[in-house]
Enzyme design. Structure first.
Site, PDB file in Angstrom:
ATOM      1  N   ASN A 210       1.185  -1.282  -0.037  1.00  0.00           N
ATOM      2  CA  ASN A 210      -0.268  -0.328   0.241  1.00  0.00           C
ATOM      3  C   ASN A 210       1.196   1.410  -0.122  1.00  0.00           C
ATOM      4  O   ASN A 210       2.423   1.695   0.312  1.00  0.00           O
ATOM      5  CB  ASN A 210      -0.707  -0.027   0.985  1.00  0.00           C
ATOM      6  CG  ASN A 210      -0.031  -0.602   2.695  1.00  0.00           C
ATOM      7  OD1 ASN A 210       0.766   1.132   2.691  1.00  0.00           O
ATOM      8  ND2 ASN A 210      -0.372  -1.081   3.130  1.00  0.00           N
ATOM      9  N   ASP A 279      -3.780  -6.657   4.564  1.00  0.00           N
ATOM     10  CA  ASP A 279      -4.475  -7.563   5.528  1.00  0.00           C
ATOM     11  C   ASP A 279      -4.912  -9.425   4.931  1.00  0.00           C
ATOM     12  O   ASP A 279      -5.661  -9.741   5.489  1.00  0.00           O
ATOM     13  CB  ASP A 279      -6.631  -7.632   5.277  1.00  0.00           C
ATOM     14  CG  ASP A 279      -6.348  -5.746   6.305  1.00  0.00           C
ATOM     15  OD1 ASP A 279      -5.848  -5.837   7.275  1.00  0.00           O
ATOM     16  OD2 ASP A 279      -6.624  -5.383   5.487  1.00  0.00           O
ATOM     17  N   LYS A 289       9.026 -17.475 -10.974  1.00  0.00           N
ATOM     18  CA  LYS A 289       8.028 -16.066 -11.119  1.00  0.00           C
ATOM     19  C   LYS A 289       7.208 -16.289 -12.395  1.00  0.00           C
ATOM     20  O   LYS A 289       6.758 -17.516 -12.872  1.00  0.00           O
ATOM     21  CB  LYS A 289       8.755 -15.090 -12.294  1.00  0.00           C
ATOM     22  CG  LYS A 289       7.957 -13.989 -12.986  1.00  0.00           C
ATOM     23  CD  LYS A 289       9.036 -13.050 -13.957  1.00  0.00           C
ATOM     24  CE  LYS A 289       8.170 -12.425 -14.737  1.00  0.00           C
ATOM     25  NZ  LYS A 289       8.440 -11.634 -15.750  1.00  0.00           N
ATOM     26  N   PRO A 305      -1.998 -12.371   9.648  1.00  0.00           N
ATOM     27  CA  PRO A 305      -2.708 -11.932  11.608  1.00  0.00           C
ATOM     28  C   PRO A 305      -3.254 -10.746  11.896  1.00  0.00           C
ATOM     29  O   PRO A 305      -2.286  -9.806  11.125  1.00  0.00           O
ATOM     30  CB  PRO A 305      -1.109 -12.385  12.680  1.00  0.00           C
ATOM     31  CG  PRO A 305      -0.261 -12.581  11.187  1.00  0.00           C
ATOM     32  CD  PRO A 305      -0.254 -12.319   9.503  1.00  0.00           C
ATOM     33  N   ASP A 306      -3.507 -10.025  12.313  1.00  0.00           N
ATOM     34  CA  ASP A 306      -4.050  -9.351  12.992  1.00  0.00           C
ATOM     35  C   ASP A 306      -3.610  -8.893  14.102  1.00  0.00           C
ATOM     36  O   ASP A 306      -3.659  -9.265  15.396  1.00  0.00           O
ATOM     37  CB  ASP A 306      -5.641  -9.229  13.027  1.00  0.00           C
ATOM     38  CG  ASP A 306      -5.782  -7.499  13.664  1.00  0.00           C
ATOM     39  OD1 ASP A 306      -5.179  -6.880  13.938  1.00  0.00           O
ATOM     40  OD2 ASP A 306      -6.839  -7.278  13.173  1.00  0.00           O
ATOM     41  N   ILE A 307      -2.201  -7.558  14.221  1.00  0.00           N
ATOM     42  CA  ILE A 307      -1.497  -7.563  14.555  1.00  0.00           C
ATOM     43  C   ILE A 307      -1.632  -6.631  16.214  1.00  0.00           C
ATOM     44  O   ILE A 307      -1.660  -7.288  17.457  1.00  0.00           O
ATOM     45  CB  ILE A 307      -0.186  -6.669  14.635  1.00  0.00           C
ATOM     46  CG1 ILE A 307       0.463  -7.248  12.939  1.00  0.00           C
ATOM     47  CG2 ILE A 307       1.733  -7.226  15.542  1.00  0.00           C
ATOM     48  CD1 ILE A 307       1.404  -7.124  12.484  1.00  0.00           C
ATOM     49  N   PHE A 323      -4.503   2.826  15.349  1.00  0.00           N
ATOM     50  CA  PHE A 323      -5.172   4.203  14.324  1.00  0.00           C
ATOM     51  C   PHE A 323      -5.958   3.106  13.411  1.00  0.00           C
ATOM     52  O   PHE A 323      -6.145   1.713  12.565  1.00  0.00           O
ATOM     53  CB  PHE A 323      -3.733   3.674  13.371  1.00  0.00           C
ATOM     54  CG  PHE A 323      -2.964   5.097  13.690  1.00  0.00           C
ATOM     55  CD1 PHE A 323      -1.968   5.202  14.343  1.00  0.00           C
ATOM     56  CD2 PHE A 323      -2.459   5.734  12.671  1.00  0.00           C
ATOM     57  CE1 PHE A 323      -1.640   5.953  14.881  1.00  0.00           C
ATOM     58  CE2 PHE A 323      -2.211   7.233  13.052  1.00  0.00           C
ATOM     59  CZ  PHE A 323      -0.910   7.142  14.004  1.00  0.00           C
ATOM     60  N   LYS A 337     -12.761  -0.292  15.784  1.00  0.00           N
ATOM     61  CA  LYS A 337     -11.961  -1.366  16.732  1.00  0.00           C
ATOM     62  C   LYS A 337     -11.278  -1.469  17.937  1.00  0.00           C
ATOM     63  O   LYS A 337     -10.395  -2.429  18.162  1.00  0.00           O
ATOM     64  CB  LYS A 337     -10.779  -0.574  15.029  1.00  0.00           C
ATOM     65  CG  LYS A 337     -10.441  -1.170  13.090  1.00  0.00           C
ATOM     66  CD  LYS A 337     -10.434  -0.677  12.505  1.00  0.00           C
ATOM     67  CE  LYS A 337     -10.960  -1.034  11.387  1.00  0.00           C
ATOM     68  NZ  LYS A 337     -10.137  -0.151  10.248  1.00  0.00           N
ATOM     69  N   LYS A 341     -10.230  -4.580  18.827  1.00  0.00           N
ATOM     70  CA  LYS A 341      -9.274  -5.119  19.063  1.00  0.00           C
ATOM     71  C   LYS A 341      -8.303  -4.525  20.639  1.00  0.00           C
ATOM     72  O   LYS A 341      -7.115  -4.562  21.030  1.00  0.00           O
ATOM     73  CB  LYS A 341      -8.284  -4.321  18.287  1.00  0.00           C
ATOM     74  CG  LYS A 341      -8.888  -4.635  16.970  1.00  0.00           C
ATOM     75  CD  LYS A 341      -7.505  -3.976  15.893  1.00  0.00           C
ATOM     76  CE  LYS A 341      -8.226  -4.835  14.581  1.00  0.00           C
ATOM     77  NZ  LYS A 341      -7.042  -4.623  13.232  1.00  0.00           N
TER      78      LYS A 341
HETATM   79  O1  PMT Z   1       2.711   6.445   6.361  1.00  0.00           O
HETATM   80  P1  PMT Z   1       2.436   7.389   6.325  1.00  0.00           P
HETATM   81  O2  PMT Z   1       2.252   7.501   4.608  1.00  0.00           O
HETATM   82  O3  PMT Z   1       2.838   8.370   6.673  1.00  0.00           O
HETATM   83  O4  PMT Z   1       0.618   7.241   5.654  1.00  0.00           O
HETATM   84  C1  PMT Z   1      -0.005   7.295   7.689  1.00  0.00           C
HETATM   85  C2  PMT Z   1      -0.732   6.560   7.703  1.00  0.00           C
HETATM   86  C3  PMT Z   1      -2.578   7.064   7.124  1.00  0.00           C
HETATM   87  C4  PMT Z   1      -0.937   5.097   7.096  1.00  0.00           C
HETATM   88  C5  PMT Z   1      -1.473   6.176   9.139  1.00  0.00           C
HETATM   89  O5  PMT Z   1      -1.443   7.324  10.041  1.00  0.00           O
HETATM   90  C6  PMT Z   1      -2.860   5.241   9.427  1.00  0.00           C
HETATM   91  O6  PMT Z   1      -3.457   5.918   8.977  1.00  0.00           O
HETATM   92  N1  PMT Z   1      -1.603   4.024   9.456  1.00  0.00           N
HETATM   93  C7  PMT Z   1      -2.526   3.176   9.628  1.00  0.00           C
HETATM   94  C8  PMT Z   1      -3.135   1.609   8.366  1.00  0.00           C
HETATM   95  C9  PMT Z   1      -4.125   1.439   8.365  1.00  0.00           C
HETATM   96  O7  PMT Z   1      -3.721  -0.083   8.549  1.00  0.00           O
HETATM   97  O8  PMT Z   1      -5.180   1.321   9.083  1.00  0.00           O
HETATM   98  P2  PMT Z   1      -5.812  -0.520   9.422  1.00  0.00           P
HETATM   99  O9  PMT Z   1      -7.179   0.335   9.830  1.00  0.00           O
HETATM  100  O10 PMT Z   1      -6.514  -0.542   8.260  1.00  0.00           O
HETATM  101  O11 PMT Z   1      -6.058  -1.225  10.234  1.00  0.00           O
HETATM  102  C10 PMT Z   1      -6.840  -0.577  11.735  1.00  0.00           C
HETATM  103  C11 PMT Z   1      -5.361  -1.020  12.766  1.00  0.00           C
HETATM  104  O12 PMT Z   1      -4.909  -2.336  13.073  1.00  0.00           O
HETATM  105  C12 PMT Z   1      -3.828  -0.678  12.484  1.00  0.00           C
HETATM  106  O13 PMT Z   1      -3.417   0.220  13.794  1.00  0.00           O
HETATM  107  C13 PMT Z   1      -3.124  -1.649  11.719  1.00  0.00           C
HETATM  108  O14 PMT Z   1      -1.799  -1.098  12.481  1.00  0.00           O
HETATM  109  C14 PMT Z   1      -3.588  -2.708  12.146  1.00  0.00           C
HETATM  110  N2  PMT Z   1      -3.410  -4.081  11.775  1.00  0.00           N
HETATM  111  C15 PMT Z   1      -4.005  -4.240  10.615  1.00  0.00           C
HETATM  112  C16 PMT Z   1      -4.092  -5.436  10.155  1.00  0.00           C
HETATM  113  C17 PMT Z   1      -3.339  -5.808  10.348  1.00  0.00           C
HETATM  114  N3  PMT Z   1      -3.282  -7.430   9.777  1.00  0.00           N
HETATM  115  N4  PMT Z   1      -2.504  -6.485  11.758  1.00  0.00           N
HETATM  116  C18 PMT Z   1      -2.520  -4.648  11.527  1.00  0.00           C
HETATM  117  O15 PMT Z   1      -2.348  -4.729  13.262  1.00  0.00           O
END
Ligand code: PMT
Length: 404
Positions: A210, A279, A289, A305-307, A323, A337, A341
């Site tokens: 991403n 995800d 390839k 895995p959802d960390i 976040f 969330k 979480k």
């Molecule tokens: O890196 P930059 O270019 O500065 O951009 C910043 C940002 C937009 C990436 C940042 O501000 C932000 O929003 N980060 C969260 C991105 C995200 O993946 O959000 P989410 O809504 O998909 O995930 C929710 C939370 O679960 C997040 O804390 C994520 O780290 C966590 N997660 C998600 C999936 C996964 N498999 N494991 C996780 O821990």
């Protein structure tokens, strides 16, 4: 406290007046130094009136031998008398002079004589900002420990749009304020921060990922370290230098990030998960390839895995901040969330809005608390947003200690 305010020649020079006024209001004595270029945009009288001091405009006075002699050591006197050197706006030219030690006017000479903290707020055309020469000079200055107040994104005076606009005066003043009165409110905390994207391979040469640049997470790490915390930063693949005083662990995939986070979780007291973790990943990874064919290609992907959720399960009395990057229903999703979480706070980021979120230098977020309270943070540099996030974290930490 005393600050030298260096003003160099750019259209944003007028905004330095607001910086000077705001510093004076906070009880900071300001000595303005204007380069010849700056004087083409704003008259020294403006700064003399605001600061109540004579503005330094050239290296040597023009009033005869005595004045010349006094002026010839004035940069040393000014360097010794002041606590901080701030340059706002800083042109590409002054960045280059500082980076390479050129001393051909008062400001650049003062810079070499000055031994205290230096803050630099650049402002210039987008292409000049992005030029490898400017970026290399900034890197040198950052490595020297100077604080760069990154410019914002937007429409510039030259008609182009992009990064290069001087940071808002209030953000510049907030950085200076913090440098003059460093907060150590995170001393004793061990903070685990995640940043950047993850890359999930599809075959030996392709991956899904991403747009995360890591800027938000690296800013968080910088802010936490500056406030006295021990910081471990687990980052996906990004093109950013390690922040000073931070222990950085670089990973690639969500699985690697999971392992690194779980390894550091036991010693952490606060966890902030700003990484944009993929995800889904491809479990049946081919060794070779994948060949192009004329037919449709379907891939089966498995959830990673959802960390954050796992950290929530293991959190104990640690403080967990997640976040939520959303393009709609921001607060509802953030609250969902938070519950699923087990977070103490979620930083809700509306990433569909121009100029904030992924890749940008600025952000605008809402802090969603367990109590249901939502605290909007105005658009500002990611570094400033990071500090405001830690202001809230420090409050939650105090409240948790008090209730024990
Ligand atoms: O890196 P930059 O270019 O500065 O951009 C910043 C940002 C937009 C990436 C940042 O501000 C932000 O929003 N980060 C969260 C991105 C995200 O993946 O959000 P989410 O809504 O998909 O995930 C929710 C939370 O679960 C997040 O804390 C994520 O780290 C966590 N997660 C998600 C999936 C996964 N498999 N494991 C996780 O821990």
């Amino acid at each position: 406290m005393r600050v030298v305010l260096g003003i160099t020649g750019g259209i944003a020079a007028y905004k330095a007046a607001e910086v000077a006024r705001s510093l004076m209001e906070r009880g900071v004595a300001v000595q303005a130094v204007m380069t010849a270029g700056a004087q083409e945009f704003v008259r020294p009288l403006t700064f003399a009136a605001l600061t109540g001091r004579k503005v330094i405009t050239d290296m040597f006075g023009s009033g005869g031998a005595d004045e010349t002699l006094a002026s010839s050591v004035e940069h040393i006197r000014v360097a010794q008398e002041n606590d901080l050197l701030l340059v706002a706006p800083a042109t590409a030219d002054v960045l280059a002079k500082f980076a390479h030690g050129l001393a051909d006017d008062f400001l650049s000479t003062l810079y070499l004589a000055f031994t205290g903290p230096v803050a630099i707020a650049p402002a210039m055309n987008t292409n000049m900002w992005r030029h490898p020469a400017t970026q290399a000079n900034l890197e040198i200055l950052r490595k020297r420990g100077h604080v760069i107040v990154d410019p914002g994104d937007g429409l510039l005076a030259c008609g182009t749009s992009g990064p290069g606009r001087l940071a808002e005066p209030e953000a510049i003043v907030a950085v200076v304020d913090q440098m003059l009165h460093p907060r150590r409110d995170l001393e004793g905390e061990t903070i685990l921060i995640t940043a950047g994207p993850t890359q999930e391979p599809l075959d030996p040469v392709r991956y899904v990922s991403n747009r995360s640049s890591g800027k938000m997470g690296f800013s968080l790490a910088e802010a936490a370290a500056a406030r006295g915390a021990q910081v471990v930063l687990v980052s996906g693949p990004v093109h950013l230098e390690d922040p000073v005083g931070v222990s950085v662990e670089r990973v690639r995939t969500a699985r690697e990030m999971y392992d690194a986070v779980m390894a550091h979780l036991p010693e952490s007291t606060i966890i902030v998960k700003s990484a944009a973790v993929a995800d889904y990943y491809r479990a049946d990874l081919p060794k070779q390839k994948v060949k192009k064919t004329a037919t449709l290609l379907s891939l089966e992907l498995q959830p990673t895995p959802d960390i954050l959720a796992e950290a929530g399960r293991r959190k104990g009395d640690r403080l967990l901040v997640g976040f939520a990057a959303e393009t709609e229903n921001l607060l509802e999703e953030a609250r969902r969330k938070m519950t699923t979480k087990n977070c103490d706070m979620v930083v809700a980021n509306l990433v569909s809005q121009a100029g904030i979120g992924f890749e940008t230098d600025e952000n605008e977020v809402t802090l969603v608390l367990r109590s249901g309270e939502a605290i909007p943070l105005k658009r500002a540099s990611k570094r400033h947003i990071a500090d405001q996030i830690f202001d809230q974290i420090a409050k939650l930490r105090l409240a948790a200690h008090a209730s024990r």
